[in-house]
Write a protein that holds these residues in place. Structure first.
Motif, PDB file in Angstrom:
ATOM      1  N   LYS A  14      -8.567  -1.707  -2.637  1.00 16.02           N
ATOM      2  CA  LYS A  14      -9.836  -1.153  -3.105  1.00 16.02           C
ATOM      3  C   LYS A  14     -10.189   0.123  -2.347  1.00 16.02           C
ATOM      4  O   LYS A  14     -10.626   1.117  -2.943  1.00 16.02           O
ATOM      5  N   ARG A  15      -9.984   0.105  -1.029  1.00 16.71           N
ATOM      6  CA  ARG A  15     -10.346   1.261  -0.213  1.00 16.71           C
ATOM      7  C   ARG A  15      -9.407   2.451  -0.432  1.00 16.71           C
ATOM      8  O   ARG A  15      -9.850   3.602  -0.448  1.00 16.71           O
ATOM      9  N   VAL A  16      -8.134   2.182  -0.597  1.00 10.03           N
ATOM     10  CA  VAL A  16      -7.186   3.267  -0.851  1.00 10.03           C
ATOM     11  C   VAL A  16      -7.462   3.907  -2.203  1.00 10.03           C
ATOM     12  O   VAL A  16      -7.469   5.141  -2.342  1.00 10.03           O
ATOM     13  N   GLU A  17      -7.702   3.102  -3.223  1.00  7.02           N
ATOM     14  CA  GLU A  17      -8.013   3.632  -4.549  1.00  7.02           C
ATOM     15  C   GLU A  17      -9.288   4.466  -4.523  1.00  7.02           C
ATOM     16  O   GLU A  17      -9.359   5.552  -5.119  1.00  7.02           O
ATOM     17  N   ALA A  18     -10.314   3.981  -3.811  1.00 10.74           N
ATOM     18  CA  ALA A  18     -11.582   4.704  -3.733  1.00 10.74           C
ATOM     19  C   ALA A  18     -11.408   6.039  -3.008  1.00 10.74           C
ATOM     20  O   ALA A  18     -12.003   7.056  -3.395  1.00 10.74           O
ATOM     21  N   ALA A  19     -10.599   6.040  -1.961  1.00 10.50           N
ATOM     22  CA  ALA A  19     -10.372   7.277  -1.211  1.00 10.50           C
ATOM     23  C   ALA A  19      -9.674   8.318  -2.074  1.00 10.50           C
ATOM     24  O   ALA A  19     -10.047   9.509  -2.069  1.00 10.50           O
ATOM     25  N   ILE A  20      -8.672   7.910  -2.825  1.00  4.02           N
ATOM     26  CA  ILE A  20      -7.971   8.839  -3.716  1.00  4.02           C
ATOM     27  C   ILE A  20      -8.931   9.392  -4.757  1.00  4.02           C
ATOM     28  O   ILE A  20      -8.933  10.596  -5.052  1.00  4.02           O
ATOM     29  N   ASP A  21      -9.769   8.526  -5.299  1.00  5.91           N
ATOM     30  CA  ASP A  21     -10.740   8.959  -6.303  1.00  5.91           C
ATOM     31  C   ASP A  21     -11.745   9.959  -5.738  1.00  5.91           C
ATOM     32  O   ASP A  21     -12.310  10.770  -6.480  1.00  5.91           O
ATOM     33  N   ASP A  22     -11.982   9.904  -4.422  1.00  2.98           N
ATOM     34  CA  ASP A  22     -13.030  10.737  -3.823  1.00  2.98           C
ATOM     35  C   ASP A  22     -12.544  12.131  -3.431  1.00  2.98           C
ATOM     36  O   ASP A  22     -13.361  13.004  -3.150  1.00  2.98           O
ATOM     37  N   VAL A  23     -11.231  12.351  -3.401  1.00  2.00           N
ATOM     38  CA  VAL A  23     -10.692  13.649  -2.974  1.00  2.00           C
ATOM     39  C   VAL A  23     -10.068  14.358  -4.177  1.00  2.00           C
ATOM     40  O   VAL A  23      -8.959  14.013  -4.599  1.00  2.00           O
ATOM     41  N   PRO A  24     -10.763  15.348  -4.742  1.00  5.27           N
ATOM     42  CA  PRO A  24     -10.230  16.034  -5.925  1.00  5.27           C
ATOM     43  C   PRO A  24      -8.908  16.734  -5.627  1.00  5.27           C
ATOM     44  O   PRO A  24      -8.685  17.220  -4.521  1.00  5.27           O
ATOM     45  N   TYR A  25      -8.041  16.746  -6.626  1.00  2.00           N
ATOM     46  CA  TYR A  25      -6.790  17.499  -6.598  1.00  2.00           C
ATOM     47  C   TYR A  25      -5.757  16.962  -5.602  1.00  2.00           C
ATOM     48  O   TYR A  25      -4.788  17.649  -5.279  1.00  2.00           O
TER      49      TYR A  25
END
Length: 271
Positions: free
Chosen positions: A123-134
């Motif tokens: 959950k945390r890895v997916e959220a982090a990826i979603d939060d950093v554009p590009y």
């Protein structure tokens, strides 16, 4: 190649105007900065973007392509990612991970710890990826304990593969299991070779640049990591000084340029 430099200069100028309250710096134009200067490659990675840290403008002014490692869920996460992308630099997620030693507050929000179950890590890895554009990749922020834990890294790298990213092992621990797990999962992997500023002094940073040169004498490529924050201005100044001399024998590239292209290892930018 001149067209590439022109597009960068135009993008930097437009962003400097659009983000004038932040005083967004322009990417300096260096003659030949984008021209191949030899068979050897150097990839500069600068960690800890995302929190308006000291040295951020100076790093953005470096005259060569580099890779910005941006922490998720921070005040300038999205702004730094958008600026780096517009300037043509790689963006990767600087994923906070548990160290062997250090204060918990040094990690930042959304950190991965070895006490978490698989579902929470995912959950945390997916959220982090979603939060950093590009984002096209990920590396570990701290993480000497987490990167030595095979269960933890299997979850992290599984998500990295699912999202079409690569992973840079910052190598904060000699006990890292990242190469083993990445090979098993088929995750594109790069590894850090030289930390530039693990000691906050110009003398040390210049010594590390010397190690970078030495590494290139017997290797075709070198990945080197520096930081914004306490050493940011020193590291930026040292790199600005060293880059013209290094270009005599090496080409500066983004991390993604070092990856071997294949149908199984496509790098998919996260919009």
């Amino acid at each position: 190649m001149k067209k590439i430099r022109s597009r960068r200069a135009l993008a930097a100028a437009a962003l400097a105007i659009a983000l004038s309250p932040w005083n967004a710096p322009m990417r300096a134009s260096a003659e030949g900065a984008d021209e191949p200067a030899g068979q050897r490659q150097v990839a500069i990675v600068i960690d800890d973007f995302g929190n308006g840290m000291t040295g951020t403008p100076e790093m953005m002014q470096l005259p060569v392509p580099f890779t910005t490692a941006i922490m998720p869920f921070m005040p300038t996460t999205k702004r730094d990612a958008k600026l780096a992308h517009k300037l043509g630099d790689d963006v990767i997620v600087h994923m906070p991970m548990e160290p062997m030693r250090g204060k918990p507050e040094w990690l930042g929000p959304g950190a991965i710890t070895t006490a978490m179950d698989d579902a929470e890590i995912r959950k945390r890895v997916e959220a982090a990826i979603d939060d950093v554009p590009y984002a096209v990749g990920m590396n570990n922020h701290m993480g000497s304990k987490a990167t030595a834990d095979e269960r933890v890294m299997r979850v992290v790298l599984t998500v990295v593969k699912e999202r079409g990213l690569f992973f840079l092992d910052s190598r904060t621990s000699y006990k890292t299991v990242v190469p083993k797990v990445a090979a098993e999962l088929g995750v594109p992997l790069l590894s850090n070779d030289v930390f530039l500023d693990d000691v906050y002094s110009m003398n040390h940073i210049m010594k590390q640049i010397g190690l970078l040169r030495k590494h290139l004498e017997s290797n075709d490529s070198c990945v080197t990591i520096g930081h914004v924050g306490p050493p940011g201005k020193l590291t930026a100044a040292a790199l600005k000084d060293a880059i013209p001399r290094l270009q005599d024998s090496a080409q500066f590239v983004r991390l993604s340029d070092m990856l071997i292209s294949s149908a199984e290892q496509d790098v998919i930018p996260h919009p």
